[in-house]
Enzyme design. Sequence first.
Site, PDB file in Angstrom:
ATOM      1  N   ASP A 111      45.278  40.184  38.327  1.00 58.77           N
ATOM      2  CA  ASP A 111      45.453  41.340  37.447  1.00 58.77           C
ATOM      3  C   ASP A 111      46.804  41.244  36.753  1.00 58.77           C
ATOM      4  O   ASP A 111      47.824  41.043  37.410  1.00 58.77           O
ATOM      5  CB  ASP A 111      45.363  42.632  38.274  1.00 58.77           C
ATOM      6  CG  ASP A 111      45.240  43.859  37.387  1.00 58.77           C
ATOM      7  OD1 ASP A 111      44.827  43.728  36.216  1.00 58.77           O
ATOM      8  OD2 ASP A 111      45.562  44.967  37.870  1.00 58.77           O
ATOM      9  N   TYR A 113      49.521  42.785  33.463  1.00 59.90           N
ATOM     10  CA  TYR A 113      50.302  44.008  33.215  1.00 59.90           C
ATOM     11  C   TYR A 113      50.721  43.946  31.756  1.00 59.90           C
ATOM     12  O   TYR A 113      51.888  44.088  31.432  1.00 59.90           O
ATOM     13  CB  TYR A 113      51.511  43.942  34.168  1.00 59.90           C
ATOM     14  CG  TYR A 113      52.330  45.166  34.418  1.00 59.90           C
ATOM     15  CD1 TYR A 113      51.764  46.431  34.555  1.00 59.90           C
ATOM     16  CD2 TYR A 113      53.706  45.050  34.583  1.00 59.90           C
ATOM     17  CE1 TYR A 113      52.561  47.535  34.835  1.00 59.90           C
ATOM     18  CE2 TYR A 113      54.499  46.143  34.873  1.00 59.90           C
ATOM     19  CZ  TYR A 113      53.925  47.386  34.998  1.00 59.90           C
ATOM     20  OH  TYR A 113      54.711  48.469  35.289  1.00 59.90           O
ATOM     21  N   HIS A 118      51.887  50.831  28.770  1.00 57.71           N
ATOM     22  CA  HIS A 118      51.626  51.139  30.180  1.00 57.71           C
ATOM     23  C   HIS A 118      52.827  50.748  31.044  1.00 57.71           C
ATOM     24  O   HIS A 118      53.285  51.531  31.885  1.00 57.71           O
ATOM     25  CB  HIS A 118      50.368  50.412  30.661  1.00 57.71           C
ATOM     26  CG  HIS A 118      50.139  50.504  32.136  1.00 57.71           C
ATOM     27  ND1 HIS A 118      49.747  51.678  32.755  1.00 57.71           N
ATOM     28  CD2 HIS A 118      50.281  49.585  33.135  1.00 57.71           C
ATOM     29  CE1 HIS A 118      49.642  51.468  34.053  1.00 57.71           C
ATOM     30  NE2 HIS A 118      49.964  50.214  34.312  1.00 57.71           N
ATOM     31  N   GLU A 183      42.199  52.747  36.522  1.00 62.46           N
ATOM     32  CA  GLU A 183      42.907  51.947  35.525  1.00 62.46           C
ATOM     33  C   GLU A 183      41.874  51.268  34.648  1.00 62.46           C
ATOM     34  O   GLU A 183      41.048  50.491  35.141  1.00 62.46           O
ATOM     35  CB  GLU A 183      43.807  50.884  36.182  1.00 62.46           C
ATOM     36  CG  GLU A 183      45.073  51.470  36.793  1.00 62.46           C
ATOM     37  CD  GLU A 183      46.078  50.423  37.238  1.00 62.46           C
ATOM     38  OE1 GLU A 183      47.264  50.755  37.328  1.00 62.46           O
ATOM     39  OE2 GLU A 183      45.677  49.275  37.511  1.00 62.46           O
ATOM     40  N   GLU A 185      40.682  48.612  32.131  1.00 61.09           N
ATOM     41  CA  GLU A 185      41.150  47.268  31.799  1.00 61.09           C
ATOM     42  C   GLU A 185      40.000  46.438  31.220  1.00 61.09           C
ATOM     43  O   GLU A 185      38.829  46.771  31.398  1.00 61.09           O
ATOM     44  CB  GLU A 185      41.668  46.554  33.058  1.00 61.09           C
ATOM     45  CG  GLU A 185      42.695  47.377  33.843  1.00 61.09           C
ATOM     46  CD  GLU A 185      43.471  46.572  34.870  1.00 61.09           C
ATOM     47  OE1 GLU A 185      43.396  45.319  34.833  1.00 61.09           O
ATOM     48  OE2 GLU A 185      44.142  47.203  35.710  1.00 61.09           O
ATOM     49  N   ASP A 217      40.383  49.203  37.795  1.00 60.45           N
ATOM     50  CA  ASP A 217      41.230  48.793  38.919  1.00 60.45           C
ATOM     51  C   ASP A 217      41.722  50.056  39.631  1.00 60.45           C
ATOM     52  O   ASP A 217      42.836  50.532  39.415  1.00 60.45           O
ATOM     53  CB  ASP A 217      42.404  47.963  38.371  1.00 60.45           C
ATOM     54  CG  ASP A 217      43.383  47.549  39.461  1.00 60.45           C
ATOM     55  OD1 ASP A 217      42.979  47.495  40.633  1.00 60.45           O
ATOM     56  OD2 ASP A 217      44.556  47.292  39.125  1.00 60.45           O
ATOM     57  N   ARG A 221      48.103  55.667  44.142  1.00 61.25           N
ATOM     58  CA  ARG A 221      49.490  55.620  43.654  1.00 61.25           C
ATOM     59  C   ARG A 221      50.535  55.906  44.717  1.00 61.25           C
ATOM     60  O   ARG A 221      51.647  55.352  44.656  1.00 61.25           O
ATOM     61  CB  ARG A 221      49.650  56.617  42.492  1.00 61.25           C
ATOM     62  CG  ARG A 221      48.790  56.346  41.302  1.00 61.25           C
ATOM     63  CD  ARG A 221      49.049  54.980  40.721  1.00 61.25           C
ATOM     64  NE  ARG A 221      48.276  54.776  39.494  1.00 61.25           N
ATOM     65  CZ  ARG A 221      48.189  53.610  38.867  1.00 61.25           C
ATOM     66  NH1 ARG A 221      48.800  52.529  39.358  1.00 61.25           N
ATOM     67  NH2 ARG A 221      47.482  53.501  37.764  1.00 61.25           N
ATOM     68  N   GLN A 224      50.736  52.724  46.760  1.00 61.11           N
ATOM     69  CA  GLN A 224      51.352  51.692  45.923  1.00 61.11           C
ATOM     70  C   GLN A 224      52.865  51.877  45.820  1.00 61.11           C
ATOM     71  O   GLN A 224      53.641  50.927  45.972  1.00 61.11           O
ATOM     72  CB  GLN A 224      50.715  51.734  44.531  1.00 61.11           C
ATOM     73  CG  GLN A 224      51.266  50.700  43.558  1.00 61.11           C
ATOM     74  CD  GLN A 224      50.746  50.912  42.130  1.00 61.11           C
ATOM     75  OE1 GLN A 224      49.841  51.725  41.904  1.00 61.11           O
ATOM     76  NE2 GLN A 224      51.296  50.190  41.189  1.00 61.11           N
ATOM     77  N   LYS A 237      45.679  48.801  45.942  1.00 67.85           N
ATOM     78  CA  LYS A 237      44.714  48.397  44.923  1.00 67.85           C
ATOM     79  C   LYS A 237      43.579  47.543  45.463  1.00 67.85           C
ATOM     80  O   LYS A 237      42.544  47.412  44.801  1.00 67.85           O
ATOM     81  CB  LYS A 237      45.437  47.628  43.807  1.00 67.85           C
ATOM     82  CG  LYS A 237      46.248  48.532  42.883  1.00 67.85           C
ATOM     83  CD  LYS A 237      47.162  47.738  41.985  1.00 67.85           C
ATOM     84  CE  LYS A 237      47.978  48.662  41.087  1.00 67.85           C
ATOM     85  NZ  LYS A 237      47.184  49.227  39.973  1.00 67.85           N
ATOM     86  N   THR A 241      37.722  47.121  43.237  1.00 66.72           N
ATOM     87  CA  THR A 241      37.893  46.956  41.790  1.00 66.72           C
ATOM     88  C   THR A 241      36.491  46.889  41.217  1.00 66.72           C
ATOM     89  O   THR A 241      35.692  46.046  41.636  1.00 66.72           O
ATOM     90  CB  THR A 241      38.654  45.648  41.476  1.00 66.72           C
ATOM     91  OG1 THR A 241      39.882  45.629  42.203  1.00 66.72           O
ATOM     92  CG2 THR A 241      38.929  45.530  39.982  1.00 66.72           C
ATOM     93  N   THR A 328      46.236  47.598  32.842  1.00 68.04           N
ATOM     94  CA  THR A 328      45.872  48.877  32.250  1.00 68.04           C
ATOM     95  C   THR A 328      46.123  48.870  30.748  1.00 68.04           C
ATOM     96  O   THR A 328      47.193  48.486  30.291  1.00 68.04           O
ATOM     97  CB  THR A 328      46.710  49.985  32.905  1.00 68.04           C
ATOM     98  OG1 THR A 328      46.585  49.847  34.313  1.00 68.04           O
ATOM     99  CG2 THR A 328      46.244  51.355  32.463  1.00 68.04           C
ATOM    100  N   GLU A 342      49.534  58.136  33.998  1.00 70.42           N
ATOM    101  CA  GLU A 342      50.216  58.358  32.717  1.00 70.42           C
ATOM    102  C   GLU A 342      49.713  59.638  32.042  1.00 70.42           C
ATOM    103  O   GLU A 342      50.496  60.421  31.518  1.00 70.42           O
ATOM    104  CB  GLU A 342      49.974  57.176  31.782  1.00 70.42           C
ATOM    105  CG  GLU A 342      50.571  55.873  32.274  1.00 70.42           C
ATOM    106  CD  GLU A 342      49.949  54.692  31.544  1.00 70.42           C
ATOM    107  OE1 GLU A 342      50.448  54.334  30.476  1.00 70.42           O
ATOM    108  OE2 GLU A 342      48.941  54.149  32.044  1.00 70.42           O
TER     109      GLU A 342
HETATM  110  O1  LIG Z   1      55.208  48.679  39.724  1.00 73.47           O
HETATM  111  C1  LIG Z   1      54.698  48.727  38.604  1.00 73.47           C
HETATM  112  O2  LIG Z   1      55.364  48.618  37.582  1.00 73.47           O
HETATM  113  C2  LIG Z   1      53.237  48.932  38.474  1.00 73.47           C
HETATM  114  C3  LIG Z   1      52.328  48.012  38.767  1.00 73.47           C
HETATM  115  C4  LIG Z   1      50.899  48.236  38.637  1.00 73.47           C
HETATM  116  O3  LIG Z   1      50.348  49.344  38.593  1.00 73.47           O
HETATM  117  C5  LIG Z   1      50.158  46.976  38.677  1.00 73.47           C
HETATM  118  C6  LIG Z   1      48.922  46.907  37.866  1.00 73.47           C
HETATM  119  O4  LIG Z   1      47.804  47.041  38.366  1.00 73.47           O
HETATM  120  C7  LIG Z   1      49.158  46.519  36.460  1.00 73.47           C
HETATM  121  C8  LIG Z   1      48.299  47.086  35.389  1.00 73.47           C
HETATM  122  O5  LIG Z   1      47.156  47.462  35.608  1.00 73.47           O
HETATM  123  O6  LIG Z   1      48.767  47.085  34.215  1.00 73.47           O
HETATM  124 CA   LIG Z   2      45.721  47.107  37.210  1.00 70.76          CA
HETATM  125 MG   LIG Z   3      41.878  47.229  42.312  1.00 71.29          MG
END
Ligand SMILES: O=C(O)/C=C/C(=O)CC(=O)CC(=O)O
Ligand SMILES: [Ca+2]
Ligand SMILES: [Mg+2]
Length: 393
Positions: A111, A113, A118, A183, A185, A217, A221, A224, A237, A241, A328, A342
């Site tokens: 995955d 970024y 985002h 998310e 994507e 995805d 949060r 994470q 995560k 998915t 995302t 967001e």
């Molecule tokens: O810590 C961060 O900046 C965030 C990371 C994510 O959420 C990872 C991810 O899945 C990336 C995305 O979907 O754009």
């Molecule tokens: Ca993601």
């Molecule tokens: Mg996932």
Amino acid sequence: MVGVRGARVTDFGRTTLPYCSFVRPGEARARVGVGVGTDVVDLTAALATRRHAYAGLFAAGSLDPLLAAGPRTWHEVRTYVAANLSALAEHQVPASGVELVLPFEVADYVDFYASEHHASNVGRLFRPDGDALTPNWKHLPIGYHGRAGTVVVSGTPIRRPSGQMRERDGTIAFGPTAKLDLEAETGFVVGAGSSLGEPVPVESFDQHVFGVCVVNDWSARDVQAWEYVPLGPFLGKSFATSVSPWVVPLAALAGARIDPPRRDPDPVAYLQDDEPWGLDLELEIAVNGTVVSRAPYSEMYWTPAQMLAHLTVNGAALRPGDLFASGTVSGPGPGQQGSLLELSWNGSRPVTLDDGSTRAFLLDGDRVTIAATARLAGGRRIALGQVEGQVTS
Ligand SMILES: O=C(O)/C=C/C(=O)CC(=O)CC(=O)O
Ligand SMILES: [Ca+2]
Ligand SMILES: [Mg+2]
């Protein structure tokens, strides 16, 4: 086999010709299908009946053999199907009457970024004291290796995961996530593999990537935010998915290619692209039927060709069935963000649904649908399918 039956049916028209794997009522075996209008053409049966040279590629009912066969075969099969649509109609059934299953075995899952909007938003929320973008962000497409074995087909129920999280007062708690998110994507499905030790350059993108799917995805949060330092996303995560059951061949998106946003500074040589792979796609996100966002893929900073070049620049080999997702998709405007994190600004501005209820994050019973379309040169929009999932406790 977990699949989706009787889901909202997408009208694919007669030129997109996406592939799926499906099971007929009362049968156990899967078949490979091609989407035509709101129907599925049974390629497994059609090519076997016609003793077609490629019938063997479809006998097992998954896309795996076709993916591995490579770009010349992809072109020949697509050309054959397009030229014989009327004759193949005897093998056509309504998509609403079959069960759509995971169309290929996911080998590795990565995955990225790649959305600047985002990444900036998440940076502000997760790291309020630092710069919104990390210093490496404009030099390489950041990514992480995810969990291939928990990639599930659209329609699979998503059980709310439990995990560790840090409460506001600093205590460490364990329990069901209170910040379950989506998310939106775009996923890229690798067909032809590559050799260990040999990077795949940006210009070889379409020699390896077969097509695209829609990805959700799912993300916890609170889990994470506590676990990700310093190695990145892990259990927040990896629980699930979701992917759409349809894989749209790259060839169907030729008319949707556009220039990506300007990259500044110029990236290093292996990330420079003469024939850019920006794509004019839109991901429409609905929660319980209320559209909460329309996220523009055209805004993505890094293209999938750059992501693939980066993924392999160290010589890591590709295998048929590798899946890499864009990250995302978020645009700059209101209502263009690809996550509730967001859209609700980490819960501080809940989103209102049509029934009057509000959402900071997902509740048990919520149904999330992400539907993708592509705008072709000239303005015509084509459907790319959708990914759905309902949250359970
Ligand atoms: O810590 C961060 O900046 C965030 C990371 C994510 O959420 C990872 C991810 O899945 C990336 C995305 O979907 O754009
Ligand atoms: Ca993601
Ligand atoms: Mg996932």
